[in-house]
Design a protein around this motif. Structure first.
Motif, PDB file in Angstrom:
ATOM      1  N   GLY A 168      -4.197   1.522  -3.445  1.00 24.48           N
ATOM      2  CA  GLY A 168      -3.181   1.748  -2.427  1.00 24.48           C
ATOM      3  C   GLY A 168      -3.785   1.949  -1.049  1.00 24.48           C
ATOM      4  O   GLY A 168      -3.314   1.390  -0.047  1.00 24.48           O
ATOM      5  N   TRP A 169      -4.862   2.753  -0.975  1.00 25.15           N
ATOM      6  CA  TRP A 169      -5.533   2.967   0.299  1.00 25.15           C
ATOM      7  C   TRP A 169      -6.158   1.674   0.829  1.00 25.15           C
ATOM      8  O   TRP A 169      -6.102   1.395   2.028  1.00 25.15           O
ATOM      9  CB  TRP A 169      -6.601   4.047   0.163  1.00 25.15           C
ATOM     10  CG  TRP A 169      -6.073   5.444   0.263  1.00 25.15           C
ATOM     11  CD1 TRP A 169      -6.095   6.413  -0.696  1.00 25.15           C
ATOM     12  CD2 TRP A 169      -5.431   6.030   1.399  1.00 25.15           C
ATOM     13  NE1 TRP A 169      -5.500   7.569  -0.244  1.00 25.15           N
ATOM     14  CE2 TRP A 169      -5.089   7.358   1.053  1.00 25.15           C
ATOM     15  CE3 TRP A 169      -5.111   5.569   2.683  1.00 25.15           C
ATOM     16  CZ2 TRP A 169      -4.442   8.222   1.941  1.00 25.15           C
ATOM     17  CZ3 TRP A 169      -4.469   6.424   3.564  1.00 25.15           C
ATOM     18  CH2 TRP A 169      -4.149   7.737   3.192  1.00 25.15           C
ATOM     19  N   LEU A 229      -4.533  12.163  -3.764  1.00 30.22           N
ATOM     20  CA  LEU A 229      -4.389  11.090  -2.787  1.00 30.22           C
ATOM     21  C   LEU A 229      -5.497  11.055  -1.741  1.00 30.22           C
ATOM     22  O   LEU A 229      -5.563  10.103  -0.960  1.00 30.22           O
ATOM     23  CB  LEU A 229      -3.040  11.208  -2.070  1.00 30.22           C
ATOM     24  CG  LEU A 229      -1.790  11.099  -2.948  1.00 30.22           C
ATOM     25  CD1 LEU A 229      -0.538  11.212  -2.087  1.00 30.22           C
ATOM     26  CD2 LEU A 229      -1.778   9.775  -3.710  1.00 30.22           C
ATOM     27  N   LYS A 244      -1.044  12.295  -8.510  1.00 31.89           N
ATOM     28  CA  LYS A 244      -2.461  11.953  -8.467  1.00 31.89           C
ATOM     29  C   LYS A 244      -3.074  12.453  -7.149  1.00 31.89           C
ATOM     30  O   LYS A 244      -2.367  12.635  -6.158  1.00 31.89           O
ATOM     31  CB  LYS A 244      -2.644  10.441  -8.583  1.00 31.89           C
ATOM     32  CG  LYS A 244      -2.152   9.863  -9.899  1.00 31.89           C
ATOM     33  CD  LYS A 244      -2.414   8.377  -9.980  1.00 31.89           C
ATOM     34  CE  LYS A 244      -1.856   7.762 -11.264  1.00 31.89           C
ATOM     35  NZ  LYS A 244      -2.480   8.336 -12.457  1.00 31.89           N
ATOM     36  N   LEU A 303      -3.349  -0.444   2.272  1.00 29.92           N
ATOM     37  CA  LEU A 303      -2.834   0.109   3.523  1.00 29.92           C
ATOM     38  C   LEU A 303      -3.825  -0.095   4.660  1.00 29.92           C
ATOM     39  O   LEU A 303      -3.442  -0.498   5.774  1.00 29.92           O
ATOM     40  CB  LEU A 303      -2.527   1.598   3.338  1.00 29.92           C
ATOM     41  CG  LEU A 303      -1.846   2.299   4.520  1.00 29.92           C
ATOM     42  CD1 LEU A 303      -0.510   1.641   4.841  1.00 29.92           C
ATOM     43  CD2 LEU A 303      -1.653   3.779   4.216  1.00 29.92           C
ATOM     44  N   GLY A 339       1.547   7.029  -6.598  1.00 28.34           N
ATOM     45  CA  GLY A 339       0.495   8.012  -6.843  1.00 28.34           C
ATOM     46  C   GLY A 339       0.955   9.423  -6.524  1.00 28.34           C
ATOM     47  O   GLY A 339       0.633  10.373  -7.251  1.00 28.34           O
ATOM     48  N   TRP A 340       1.716   9.584  -5.436  1.00 25.23           N
ATOM     49  CA  TRP A 340       2.222  10.903  -5.052  1.00 25.23           C
ATOM     50  C   TRP A 340       3.243  11.412  -6.071  1.00 25.23           C
ATOM     51  O   TRP A 340       3.190  12.573  -6.477  1.00 25.23           O
ATOM     52  CB  TRP A 340       2.858  10.814  -3.669  1.00 25.23           C
ATOM     53  CG  TRP A 340       3.502  12.097  -3.216  1.00 25.23           C
ATOM     54  CD1 TRP A 340       2.868  13.245  -2.829  1.00 25.23           C
ATOM     55  CD2 TRP A 340       4.900  12.361  -3.128  1.00 25.23           C
ATOM     56  NE1 TRP A 340       3.786  14.217  -2.487  1.00 25.23           N
ATOM     57  CE2 TRP A 340       5.054  13.701  -2.659  1.00 25.23           C
ATOM     58  CE3 TRP A 340       6.045  11.604  -3.371  1.00 25.23           C
ATOM     59  CZ2 TRP A 340       6.299  14.276  -2.458  1.00 25.23           C
ATOM     60  CZ3 TRP A 340       7.294  12.179  -3.163  1.00 25.23           C
ATOM     61  CH2 TRP A 340       7.409  13.500  -2.719  1.00 25.23           C
ATOM     62  N   LEU A 373       0.817   4.108  -3.004  1.00 17.87           N
ATOM     63  CA  LEU A 373       0.518   5.510  -2.694  1.00 17.87           C
ATOM     64  C   LEU A 373       1.711   6.411  -3.003  1.00 17.87           C
ATOM     65  O   LEU A 373       1.537   7.573  -3.417  1.00 17.87           O
ATOM     66  CB  LEU A 373       0.104   5.648  -1.229  1.00 17.87           C
ATOM     67  CG  LEU A 373      -1.270   5.061  -0.874  1.00 17.87           C
ATOM     68  CD1 LEU A 373      -1.521   5.140   0.623  1.00 17.87           C
ATOM     69  CD2 LEU A 373      -2.388   5.754  -1.640  1.00 17.87           C
ATOM     70  N   GLY A 378       0.812  -1.210   0.000  1.00 20.23           N
ATOM     71  CA  GLY A 378       0.000   0.000   0.000  1.00 20.23           C
ATOM     72  C   GLY A 378       0.844   1.258   0.000  1.00 20.23           C
ATOM     73  O   GLY A 378       0.550   2.221  -0.714  1.00 20.23           O
ATOM     74  N   VAL A 379       1.919   1.241   0.785  1.00 20.37           N
ATOM     75  CA  VAL A 379       2.813   2.400   0.832  1.00 20.37           C
ATOM     76  C   VAL A 379       3.474   2.619  -0.531  1.00 20.37           C
ATOM     77  O   VAL A 379       3.596   3.758  -1.006  1.00 20.37           O
ATOM     78  CB  VAL A 379       3.891   2.208   1.928  1.00 20.37           C
ATOM     79  CG1 VAL A 379       4.986   3.264   1.799  1.00 20.37           C
ATOM     80  CG2 VAL A 379       3.249   2.274   3.311  1.00 20.37           C
ATOM     81  N   VAL A 423      -4.730   4.794  -6.858  1.00 23.22           N
ATOM     82  CA  VAL A 423      -4.676   5.387  -5.517  1.00 23.22           C
ATOM     83  C   VAL A 423      -5.652   4.687  -4.576  1.00 23.22           C
ATOM     84  O   VAL A 423      -5.313   4.383  -3.414  1.00 23.22           O
ATOM     85  CB  VAL A 423      -4.985   6.896  -5.578  1.00 23.22           C
ATOM     86  CG1 VAL A 423      -5.152   7.472  -4.170  1.00 23.22           C
ATOM     87  CG2 VAL A 423      -3.877   7.632  -6.319  1.00 23.22           C
TER      88      VAL A 423
END
Length: 338
Positions: A193-194, A64, A62, A197, A57-58, A54, A50-51, A190
């Protein structure tokens, strides 16, 4: 490069990466002396994965953050069902079943189960009925239940197979929440990813009271296995799939997703030394062929009439005349004839 081709190549790559989850789990959990327990493996794969997602994405700028409270709640629901519980049940099953069997039940199982449900509800055409029968027969051949000598069943693997089947069922129920999440306006990568996480954090909470029963990785090869699990099937596979979604129609991508058990069979044979017979190979070909036909038949059904006329929940077209025409064209029985 053609967008469809690019999308299918990316989706095929994602399927190959997803197969590494089953092969790696077979290495970490199988063989008698497990190197890590299913819960810890689930938590670590998703916290790290997940990290990574993300972070990508950062870096790619994108958005977040969540659009609404509803989107956040959908992430919680998807994280619990499609990620935490599906992965946990799958890993618990893989303590006693082979990587190939696990991949077949967990990955191909949802398609076969949904098709069997449609068959039971008399929503299947002749093509779908035949395709399901072929895929189911192939699955029994891969699981060594249907053999050249007839039907043979090893009851010692029943618990593991039931856990994997449970993972497939949870995947089906969780997919409804996932669909709503992906339609909520957020970027698919994204949101994934969330979900990972949050799933990792949920599992970490459960680890506290379960600490005495856990097996933490303590050797270099165990940590390498965890890293492989977190990076390839948990992060890179979902990133590739997310990009593929923007390049190609979903029904085409689903065809490549069904390759995961095939890649798993090859990988487990080469890396884990799992036994593989020509009968198993033939069974996998039947599974893939059957699933290919099921996905194609579903696409054909949606294309027969405008998509907005078709109700997924009822399996019917909202317009009664359109529903009768489709049933007649595909040899469905009329309701009043039942």
């Amino acid at each position: 490069m053609n967008k469809d081709l690019k999308g299918m190549l990316l989706a095929g790559s994602a399927s190959m990466l997803w197969s590494s989850a089953f092969v790696t789990a077979g290495f970490l959990l199988g063989g008698g002396a497990r190197k890590i327990d299913p819960l810890t493996l689930t938590v670590l794969r998703y916290l790290i994965g997940g990290v990574i997602i993300l972070f990508v994405g950062w870096v790619t700028k994108k958005k977040l953050f969540f659009n609404s409270k509803r989107q956040f709640l959908l992430v919680l629901g998807t994280a619990l069902q499609l990620y935490l519980l599906t992965s946990l049940f799958s890993f618990m099953g893989q303590q006693s079943v082979t990587a190939t069997s696990g991949a077949l039940i967990v990955d191909a199982g949802p398609v076969i189960l949904v098709a069997l449900w449609n068959l039971a509800m008399l929503k299947c055409s002749k093509l779908e009925f035949f395709s399901v029968a072929v895929a189911a027969a192939g699955a029994l051949m891969v699981l060594n239940i249907l053999t050249p000598a007839g039907f043979v069943y090893d009851g010692g693997r029943l618990i593991g197979q039931l856990f994997c089947l449970g993972a497939a069922i949870i995947w089906i129920t969780g997919s409804h929440c996932t669909k709503a999440l992906m339609e909520s306006g957020g970027d698919s990568i994204v949101m994934t990813g969330w979900c990972e996480l949050v799933a990792g954090l949920m599992g970490a909470v459960v680890m506290i009271p379960a600490a005495p029963m856990l097996t933490l990785p303590s050797t270099a090869d165990a940590w390498i296995g965890v890293a492989v699990m977190a990076i390839f099937p948990s992060a890179l596979a979902y990133i590739a799939w997310g990009v593929a979604l923007k390049q190609c129609e979903m029904w085409k991508l689903l065809l490549t997703q069904n390759l995961t058990p095939v890649f798993t069979m090859i990988g487990s044979f080469m890396l884990l030394g799992e036994k593989l017979t020509l009968f198993n190979v033939l069974g996998m070909i039947l599974v893939f062929g059957g699933l290919f036909a099921v996905v194609f038949a579903g696409h054909r059904k949606k294309q027969t009439f405008p998509a907005e006329q078709f109700s997924v929940s009822t399996g019917k077209f909202e317009d009664q005349e359109a529903d009768k025409q489709y049933n007649k064209r595909n040899d469905f029985p009329e309701e009043d004839a039942l």
